[in-house]
Scaffold this motif. Sequence first.
Motif, PDB file in Angstrom:
ATOM      1  N   LEU A  72       0.836  -1.212   0.000  1.00  0.00           N
ATOM      2  CA  LEU A  72       0.000   0.000   0.000  1.00  0.00           C
ATOM      3  C   LEU A  72       0.866   1.256   0.000  1.00  0.00           C
ATOM      4  O   LEU A  72       0.519   2.261  -0.632  1.00  0.00           O
ATOM      5  N   LEU A  73       1.996   1.203   0.714  1.00  0.00           N
ATOM      6  CA  LEU A  73       2.932   2.331   0.729  1.00  0.00           C
ATOM      7  C   LEU A  73       3.532   2.550  -0.656  1.00  0.00           C
ATOM      8  O   LEU A  73       3.689   3.697  -1.098  1.00  0.00           O
ATOM      9  N   ILE A  74       3.847   1.468  -1.351  1.00  0.00           N
ATOM     10  CA  ILE A  74       4.367   1.570  -2.721  1.00  0.00           C
ATOM     11  C   ILE A  74       3.319   2.192  -3.640  1.00  0.00           C
ATOM     12  O   ILE A  74       3.634   3.064  -4.475  1.00  0.00           O
ATOM     13  N   PHE A  75       2.070   1.777  -3.488  1.00  0.00           N
ATOM     14  CA  PHE A  75       0.984   2.357  -4.289  1.00  0.00           C
ATOM     15  C   PHE A  75       0.883   3.866  -4.069  1.00  0.00           C
ATOM     16  O   PHE A  75       0.749   4.633  -5.021  1.00  0.00           O
ATOM     17  N   THR A  76       0.966   4.278  -2.797  1.00  0.00           N
ATOM     18  CA  THR A  76       0.876   5.707  -2.481  1.00  0.00           C
ATOM     19  C   THR A  76       2.082   6.462  -3.029  1.00  0.00           C
ATOM     20  O   THR A  76       1.945   7.567  -3.564  1.00  0.00           O
ATOM     21  N   PHE A  78       3.856   5.840  -5.642  1.00  0.00           N
ATOM     22  CA  PHE A  78       3.766   5.993  -7.096  1.00  0.00           C
ATOM     23  C   PHE A  78       2.393   6.510  -7.546  1.00  0.00           C
ATOM     24  O   PHE A  78       2.059   6.425  -8.729  1.00  0.00           O
ATOM     25  N   TYR A  79       1.608   7.022  -6.585  1.00  0.00           N
ATOM     26  CA  TYR A  79       0.296   7.629  -6.871  1.00  0.00           C
ATOM     27  C   TYR A  79      -0.634   6.674  -7.615  1.00  0.00           C
ATOM     28  O   TYR A  79      -1.313   7.050  -8.569  1.00  0.00           O
ATOM     29  N   ILE A  80      -0.663   5.421  -7.146  1.00  0.00           N
ATOM     30  CA  ILE A  80      -1.549   4.405  -7.735  1.00  0.00           C
ATOM     31  C   ILE A  80      -2.821   4.327  -6.891  1.00  0.00           C
ATOM     32  O   ILE A  80      -2.756   4.129  -5.673  1.00  0.00           O
ATOM     33  N   PHE A 167      -6.688   6.529  -2.952  1.00  0.00           N
ATOM     34  CA  PHE A 167      -5.502   5.966  -2.316  1.00  0.00           C
ATOM     35  C   PHE A 167      -5.970   5.095  -1.151  1.00  0.00           C
ATOM     36  O   PHE A 167      -6.786   5.530  -0.342  1.00  0.00           O
ATOM     37  N   CYS A 168      -5.450   3.889  -1.082  1.00  0.00           N
ATOM     38  CA  CYS A 168      -5.931   2.931  -0.085  1.00  0.00           C
ATOM     39  C   CYS A 168      -5.194   3.136   1.235  1.00  0.00           C
ATOM     40  O   CYS A 168      -4.016   2.809   1.368  1.00  0.00           O
ATOM     41  N   SER A 169      -5.890   3.680   2.216  1.00  0.00           N
ATOM     42  CA  SER A 169      -5.355   3.859   3.565  1.00  0.00           C
ATOM     43  C   SER A 169      -6.510   3.791   4.546  1.00  0.00           C
ATOM     44  O   SER A 169      -7.679   3.896   4.159  1.00  0.00           O
ATOM     45  N   VAL A 170      -6.181   3.625   5.821  1.00  0.00           N
ATOM     46  CA  VAL A 170      -7.231   3.498   6.832  1.00  0.00           C
ATOM     47  C   VAL A 170      -8.048   4.776   6.948  1.00  0.00           C
ATOM     48  O   VAL A 170      -9.229   4.752   7.327  1.00  0.00           O
ATOM     49  N   GLU A 171      -7.443   5.931   6.572  1.00  0.00           N
ATOM     50  CA  GLU A 171      -8.167   7.194   6.646  1.00  0.00           C
ATOM     51  C   GLU A 171      -9.338   7.233   5.673  1.00  0.00           C
ATOM     52  O   GLU A 171     -10.256   8.029   5.846  1.00  0.00           O
ATOM     53  N   LEU A 172      -9.319   6.368   4.677  1.00  0.00           N
ATOM     54  CA  LEU A 172     -10.418   6.289   3.714  1.00  0.00           C
ATOM     55  C   LEU A 172     -11.727   5.920   4.395  1.00  0.00           C
ATOM     56  O   LEU A 172     -12.806   6.320   3.952  1.00  0.00           O
TER      57      LEU A 172
END
Length: 306
Positions: A72-76, A78-80, A167-172
């Motif tokens: 998930l950190l890699i996705f964030t 690279f703005y995926i 962006f996939c994070s718990v804040e979503l």
Amino acid sequence: MAANNSLAGDDFLLLTIQFIVLQVLVMIFLFINLLLIITFFKKEYFYTTARYILFALTLLSDSFLLFVTDILLIFTHFYITIQVWICVIIFVAVLLYITVTPVTLAAMTLERYVAICMPLRHGELSSMRNTMNCILIIHGISSLPCILILSTFFGSASLSFYKQYQFCSVELFMIYIWQHNLRSAVYQFQFLIMCIIIVFSYVKIMKVAKAASGEDKKSSRKGLRTVVLHGFQLLLCLIQLWCPFIEVALLQINLSLFEIARYLNFLLFYLAPRCLSPLIYGLRDEVFFQALKYYASFGLYKRNII
């Protein structure tokens, strides 16, 4: 303008270096954990003993959690973005295993308390059947925050929101402020209970250590050190819950500060606590350490192990 471009370039270079260093550390950690897991399954004594089974549970839990959060950190980085419904599926597992490790630490502390303070009942209470039941209870307790957080999200989000790319994070899953506060309250209450368990076990073991002598005293002191390390690890896991609040505040001030804070939080409060488990049991435990050296050296290190 040129100065601004240079500053932006310096920030980009710093973030890139941080990202590469973090990926190297994650790979090292996962490799060490894999070696420890292989060692665990190589010896029947380990996978039939309660404390080693719980140790293996923390290894599997931490490895899974670190692997997924790193993706998930890699996705964030690279703005995926991905669709919200996929993120929900991912976070069902993430929210569960965020809590599995600290709850398991509390269970391991209780196991040490029983071994030192109730030695005659240790064999009965630490049987394979009771250990398997304990693992089910650990997952049941760990699922409560996950159910609560996701149920408040399901009750607040519209159906169209699940199809959006985010962006996939718990804040979503925190649409309203009260959801942040509820999440924080639930986790901190859970951690308070676990801290009470650790302090209770420490006090009881300390009393036994003062009254013991010879080998019993040595065993009790080793148990005390293990409980202290569990307490420190639990503290790091608790601080991890406060990281999103710090990151959100910094994001409103400066993007570069946010990126640096997220890097340091991941390094200190996600990676570091999950490196302590190998330290506590993989290196401090003499029996496991001898087996680990044997398998890590491909059998070249020959010393009598179980």
